[in-house]
Motif scaffolding. Structure first.
Motif, PDB file in Angstrom:
ATOM      1  N   LEU A 355      80.074  23.121   5.993  1.00 50.70           N
ATOM      2  CA  LEU A 355      80.240  24.546   5.707  1.00 50.70           C
ATOM      3  C   LEU A 355      79.601  25.338   6.843  1.00 50.70           C
ATOM      4  O   LEU A 355      78.450  25.768   6.781  1.00 50.70           O
ATOM      5  N   ASN A 356      80.368  25.512   7.912  1.00 56.01           N
ATOM      6  CA  ASN A 356      79.834  26.182   9.096  1.00 56.01           C
ATOM      7  C   ASN A 356      79.582  27.660   8.871  1.00 56.01           C
ATOM      8  O   ASN A 356      78.778  28.276   9.586  1.00 56.01           O
ATOM      9  N   HIS A 357      80.265  28.231   7.905  1.00 56.65           N
ATOM     10  CA  HIS A 357      80.071  29.645   7.564  1.00 56.65           C
ATOM     11  C   HIS A 357      80.315  29.780   6.067  1.00 56.65           C
ATOM     12  O   HIS A 357      81.330  29.303   5.557  1.00 56.65           O
ATOM     13  N   LEU A 358      79.387  30.377   5.364  1.00 51.30           N
ATOM     14  CA  LEU A 358      79.536  30.534   3.920  1.00 51.30           C
ATOM     15  C   LEU A 358      78.971  31.884   3.502  1.00 51.30           C
ATOM     16  O   LEU A 358      77.794  32.178   3.720  1.00 51.30           O
ATOM     17  N   ARG A 359      79.823  32.712   2.937  1.00 50.55           N
ATOM     18  CA  ARG A 359      79.402  33.996   2.394  1.00 50.55           C
ATOM     19  C   ARG A 359      79.915  34.101   0.967  1.00 50.55           C
ATOM     20  O   ARG A 359      81.120  34.041   0.721  1.00 50.55           O
ATOM     21  N   LEU A 360      79.001  34.203   0.022  1.00 45.90           N
ATOM     22  CA  LEU A 360      79.348  34.366  -1.381  1.00 45.90           C
ATOM     23  C   LEU A 360      78.946  35.752  -1.834  1.00 45.90           C
ATOM     24  O   LEU A 360      78.006  36.339  -1.286  1.00 45.90           O
ATOM     25  N   VAL A 373      77.277  34.386  -9.446  1.00 39.22           N
ATOM     26  CA  VAL A 373      77.606  33.258  -8.594  1.00 39.22           C
ATOM     27  C   VAL A 373      76.698  32.092  -8.952  1.00 39.22           C
ATOM     28  O   VAL A 373      75.478  32.218  -8.930  1.00 39.22           O
ATOM     29  N   ASP A 374      77.296  30.964  -9.304  1.00 41.64           N
ATOM     30  CA  ASP A 374      76.549  29.724  -9.526  1.00 41.64           C
ATOM     31  C   ASP A 374      76.948  28.748  -8.432  1.00 41.64           C
ATOM     32  O   ASP A 374      78.100  28.292  -8.393  1.00 41.64           O
ATOM     33  N   GLY A 375      76.028  28.443  -7.537  1.00 35.63           N
ATOM     34  CA  GLY A 375      76.349  27.555  -6.425  1.00 35.63           C
ATOM     35  C   GLY A 375      75.253  26.549  -6.173  1.00 35.63           C
ATOM     36  O   GLY A 375      74.089  26.779  -6.512  1.00 35.63           O
ATOM     37  N   GLY A 376      75.634  25.442  -5.557  1.00 36.34           N
ATOM     38  CA  GLY A 376      74.664  24.403  -5.238  1.00 36.34           C
ATOM     39  C   GLY A 376      74.696  23.974  -3.790  1.00 36.34           C
ATOM     40  O   GLY A 376      74.104  22.961  -3.426  1.00 36.34           O
ATOM     41  N   VAL A 377      75.403  24.735  -2.941  1.00 41.27           N
ATOM     42  CA  VAL A 377      75.449  24.431  -1.512  1.00 41.27           C
ATOM     43  C   VAL A 377      75.141  25.691  -0.724  1.00 41.27           C
ATOM     44  O   VAL A 377      75.237  26.805  -1.239  1.00 41.27           O
ATOM     45  N   ARG A 378      74.772  25.476   0.547  1.00 40.27           N
ATOM     46  CA  ARG A 378      74.451  26.586   1.438  1.00 40.27           C
ATOM     47  C   ARG A 378      75.171  26.397   2.763  1.00 40.27           C
ATOM     48  O   ARG A 378      75.713  25.327   3.034  1.00 40.27           O
ATOM     49  N   GLN A 379      75.154  27.440   3.563  1.00 39.24           N
ATOM     50  CA  GLN A 379      75.754  27.323   4.888  1.00 39.24           C
ATOM     51  C   GLN A 379      75.062  26.206   5.658  1.00 39.24           C
ATOM     52  O   GLN A 379      73.843  26.092   5.667  1.00 39.24           O
ATOM     53  N   GLY A 380      75.863  25.364   6.289  1.00 41.38           N
ATOM     54  CA  GLY A 380      75.318  24.226   7.018  1.00 41.38           C
ATOM     55  C   GLY A 380      75.372  22.933   6.238  1.00 41.38           C
ATOM     56  O   GLY A 380      75.257  21.842   6.820  1.00 41.38           O
ATOM     57  N   ASP A 381      75.528  23.014   4.911  1.00 44.48           N
ATOM     58  CA  ASP A 381      75.649  21.804   4.093  1.00 44.48           C
ATOM     59  C   ASP A 381      77.019  21.161   4.307  1.00 44.48           C
ATOM     60  O   ASP A 381      77.973  21.811   4.742  1.00 44.48           O
TER      61      ASP A 381
END
Length: 676
Positions: A355-360, A373-381
Motif C-alpha cells: 500500500l504505497n499510498h493510503l488515504r481513508l 472507518v474500521d481498518g487494520g492496515v496503514r500506508q506502507g503495509d
C-alpha cells in the motif's frame, strides 16, 4: 472485569477489540506471525507475542501456541475475533481446561452450530423452516450426486464447517456436479480442516438476512434487530446494511423470536448471528448460525448506539445483558462497504502488493450521523497472499437509507489506495445501481447487473489525461507548485516555468490507458500553455499543489475547470477524481529509455500466475491438445481456488510447475503453442 485479555486474531478486528478494551481499562496482548511483525494490531495493543510463520496454519491456527502466549503474559481471557479459531470447539475446550476464559459461547453451543449439517438437523427438530436439501453424514460422492439430482438444479454445495464463501459452489446441471463437489471439498479441507458438505436447493431470488443475537449466563437472550447482507460476490458479502429494507415490524419480530429460540436451544452465551435466507414473498429459512461476532457488526452498532465488543467482554465476565428486549431501540439506517485489495475486472481475484499510498476518510460527525472507518492496515503495509485481502470497512449512518447511500458516496470518494487493485470503483457503481438504490435486493444482484457494475474499459476522458500531465510537468519543476502562469524572475535563467529564450517550449508525455495510447503535447508559447492531442489544440492552465506523495490539481482546459488528485507510483500514475475526470483511473507512464533493450519477443499463448499461490490440481501434460477455455490447472491463494484456463486452442509445450509447488505472481505456468 478482566485486567488482561489476549486477542487471538489480526487486522481490523484486533484493532477494534484493543480500542474497546483500552476504553474499559483492560490491558491487551497481541499475537503476530512473521508477516505481521509491524502490523497495526501489534502497535494497537499493550504487549505482543510472536507465534509463528506467515501461513495461518503455522501461527494463527495454532491453539496451543496461543494459549501458551496467554499464560506467559498473564491474560485471563482470549478474544478470538472472527475467522481463525473463533468457532473452533477444540480451542474453546482447551481454553476452558487451561482456566482461560474464551470470549464466546460455550463449547457445546459451538459444537451444535459449528457443523451446518448438525445445526440444520437441530433447527428441523425445533420447527424452524429449512431450505430443501441433504444434510446427512454420508459423504459418498455418488450419494451426494444422487441427492442433488433429487433436489433439482440449481443446487448449492456448501462446506459444512465453512464460512466466508469458502467451499461453496452453485451447480446448474448434473454434469457439473462431480467437478464442483471435488473443488468444494478441496477448498473446505484447506480452509477448515473438514471436507464435509451439504447440498441444498439454490433459491433463484433470495435475500440474505441475519439476526444479531446476544445471550448472558443468567439465561437472558435478546435480538438486536437484523442486517441485510444480500449484495455478495463469490458468496462473500460486499455490502451490509441495517435495518433490512422493506422489513415490517411483524416480520422482524418473527425472525428475531426464531433467532432467540435457536440461541436458547443450544444454551448460547455471548454474541452470535442467526442467518436466514428469505424469499420475495417473505418466507424465510434457517441457513446457519455463526457463533461469533460478524465482520458487519458495526452497522448494528450504528443504528443501536451500542458497543457489541463491550457487551462481549461484560457477558464473558458473568455480568447480565445491559438491556432487555423492550429497552432496545434503533434509529436511522447504516451501510457498510468492504474495501478489498482485489480486481473486479478479473473475477475479483485478490491483488497482492504494498500500500504505497493510503488515504481513508476521517471519522466525520454530521449533525445526525457519522462516517466510521474500521481498518487494520496503514500506508506502507503489504497485502500478502496469506490472509483475507480486506483493507478497511467504511460504515455510514443516515436518517434514512437514501441519506446513508449519499454519505457512502462521500466516504468512497475520499478513499485513495495505490499499490494494489481495489474494488473502490466497483463499490461506487454499486451505490449508483438502480436495483440497489431502490432496494430491489437479492444475492444475485451483482451478477444480474454485470454490464453496469463491471463495464468494459472505457477510454479515459481528456480532462483525466490532462490532470496527470499537469502534475507531471509540475513535478519536474517546470512550473511552480502554486501557479503555472509566467512570472518575471529577476534572472530569467532561474525560471522554472518553461521559459525559453525563443519564446516556445514543448514537451510530450506518453500515457498508457488500458490498450489505448495517448501522446499529449504541452506547448508554452509567449508565456501561455496549450495542449495538443490528436491534432487538436486547447488553451490550458492549471495549479498543482503537492501534499505528501500526492498532487492536488485544478486544470482549466478550454475554459472549463476540472479537479483531481494524482499519485505517482513507479511507472504508473493513479488519478482520483470525480465527474468528468472519470473517477479512479490508473495510467501507465512507460520509461521508453529504460525499456529500450527489453526483450521484445512475443509471449502470446503463455500462461502466467495472476497472483502468488500454490498449485493444487493439474489437468494437462506436455503434448496434450487443448481448446480455448479448457481448465488447465487450479491455484489456491488466500484459501480460495482459482482455475487457470487456456487462452487459445493449441498444444501444451511445457508445464513448469507440479502439484504442491508455490508460485510467485507473474511466474510462467504453462506454454501453449498455437497450431497456426
Amino acid at each position: 472485569m478482566f485486567h488482561t485479555i489476549l486477542i487471538a486474531n489480526r487486522g481490523e478486528i484486533a484493532c477494534r477489540v484493543a480500542a474497546t478494551a483500552r476504553r474499559m481499562g483492560i490491558r491487551t496482548v497481541a499475537v503476530y506471525s512473521d508477516a505481521d511483525a509491524h502490523a497495526a494490531h501489534v502497535q494497537a495493543c499493550d504487549e505482543s507475542v510472536h507465534i509463528g510463520g506467515a501461513e495461518p496454519r503455522a501461527s494463527y491456527l495454532l491453539g496451543d501456541v496461543i494459549l501458551n502466549a496467554a499464560r506467559a503474559t498473564g491474560a485471563q481471557a482470549i478474544h478470538p475475533g472472527y475467522g481463525f479459531l473463533s468457532e473452533n470447539e477444540n480451542f474453546a475446550q482447551a481454553c476452558e481446561q487451561a482456566g482461560v476464559t474464551f470470549i464466546g459461547p460455550p463449547v457445546s453451543a459451538i459444537a451444535a452450530m459449528g457443523s451446518k449439517s448438525s445445526a440444520k438437523s437441530l433447527m428441523e427438530k425445533a420447527g424452524v423452516p429449512l431450505v430443501p436439501g441433504y444434510h446427512g453424514k454420508d459423504q459418498d460422492p455418488a450419494l451426494l450426486h444422487q441427492e442433488a439430482d433429487r433436489i433439482g438444479y440449481p443446487v448449492l454445495i456448501k462446506a459444512s464447517a465453512g464460512g466466508g464463501g469458502k467451499g461453496m459452489r452453485v451447480v446448474n446441471s448434473s454434469d457439473e456436479f462431480p467437478a464442483a463437489l471435488a473443488s468444494c471439498k478441496r477448498e473446505a479441507i484447506s480452509s477448515f480442516g473438514d471436507d464435509m458438505v451439504l447440498v441444498e436447493r439454490y433459491l433463484t431470488k433470495p435475500r440474505h438476512i441475519e439476526i444479531q443475537v446476544f445471550a448472558d449466563t443468567q439465561g437472558n437472550a435478546v435480538y438486536l434487530f437484523e442486517r441485510d447482507c444480500s449484495v455478495q460476490r463469490r458468496h462473500q458479502k460486499v455490502i451490509e446494511e441495517a435495518p433490512a429494507p422493506g422489513m415490517t415490524p411483524e416480520r422482524r419480530k418473527q425472525m428475531g423470536d426464531a433467532a432467540v429460540a435457536a440461541a436458547k436451544a443450544v444454551g448460547y452465551v455471548g454474541a452470535g448471528t442467526v442467518e436466514f435466507i428469505a424469499e420475495p414473498d417473505g418466507r424465510f429459512y434457517f441457513m446457519e448460525m455463526n457463533t461469533r461476532l460478524q465482520v458487519e457488526h458495526p452497522v448494528t452498532e450504528m443504528i443501536t448506539g451500542l458497543d457489541l465488543v463491550e457487551w462481549q467482554l461484560r457477558v464473558a465476565c458473568g455480568l447480565p445483558l445491559p438491556l432487555t428486549q423492550d429497552q432496545l431501540t434503533m434509529q436511522g439506517h447504516a451501510i457498510e462497504a468492504r474495501i478489498y485489495a482485489e480486481n473486479p475486472d478479473n473475477g475479483f481475484l485478490p491483488s497482492i502488493g504494498t500500500l504505497n499510498h493510503l488515504r481513508l476518510p476521517d471519522h466525520v460527525a454530521f449533525s445526525n450521523g457519522t462516517i466510521r472507518v474500521d481498518g487494520g492496515v496503514r500506508q506502507g503495509d503489504s497485502i500478502s497472499p496469506y490472509y483475507d485481502p480486506m483493507i478497511a470497512k467504511l460504515i455510514v449512518w443516515g436518517e434514512n437509507r437514501e441519506q446513508a447511500i449519499t454519505r457512502m458516496h462521500t466516504a468512497l470518494a475520499q478513499t485513495q489506495v495505490v499499490g494494489v487493485r481495489t474494488n473502490l470503483a466497483f463499490l461506487g457503481r454499486l451505490m449508483e445501481n438502480t436495483a440497489f438504490a431502490t432496494a430491489d435486493l437479492d444475492t444475485g444482484l451483482i451478477e444480474k447487473n454485470r454490464e453496469q457494475l463491471l463495464p468494459e474499459h472505457a477510454e479515459a476522458p481528456l480532462p483525466a489525461l490532462v490532470c496527470v500531465a499537469a502534475t507531471w510537468i509540475s513535478a519536474q519543476g517546470q512550473a511552480t507548485q502554486k501557479d503555472n502562469t509566467h512570472r518575471h524572475a529577476p534572472d530569467p535563467w532561474d525560471s522554472t516555468d518553461g521559459w525559453r529564450l525563443a519564446g516556445h517550449y514543448r514537451q510530450t508525455l506518453q500515457l498508457q490507458d488500458g490498450e489505448n495510447e495517448h501522446a499529449l503535447h504541452l506547448e508554452r508559447i509567449d508565456g501561455q500553455w496549450q495542449l495538443v492531442h490528436r491534432e487538436r489544440s486547447y488553451p490550458l492552465s492549471w495549479s498543482a499543489e503537492q501534499d505528501g506523495d500526492s498532487w492536488n490539481v485544478c486544470v482549466n482546459l478550454d475554459g472549463r475547470n476540472y479537479t483531481g488528485t494524482v499519485v505517482r507510483d513507479g511507472e504508473q500514475a493513479w488519478l482520483f477524481g470525480s465527474g468528468e475526470t472519470g473517477g479512479t483511473r490508473i495510467f501507465g507512464l512507460p520509461d521508453l529509455l529504460r525499456h529500450a533493450a527489453d526483450d521484445a519477443a512475443d509471449h502470446g499463448g503463455n500462461l502466467t500466475a495472476p497472483m502468488p499461490g500454490k498449485i493444487i490440481s493439474l489437468s494437462v501434460k506436455p503434448g496434450d491438445t487443448v481448446k480455448k477455455g479448457d481448465a488447465l490447472m487450479v491455484m489456491e491463494a488466500m484459501k480460495m481456488e482459482h482455475a487457470i484456463h487456456a487462452p487459445t486452442d493449441g498444444t501444451v509445450q511445457e508445464v513448469f510447475f507440479a502439484v504442491g509447488d508455490q508460485v510467485t505472481d507473474g511466474a510462467e505456468l504453462i506454454r501453449i503453442e498455437d497450431p497456426a
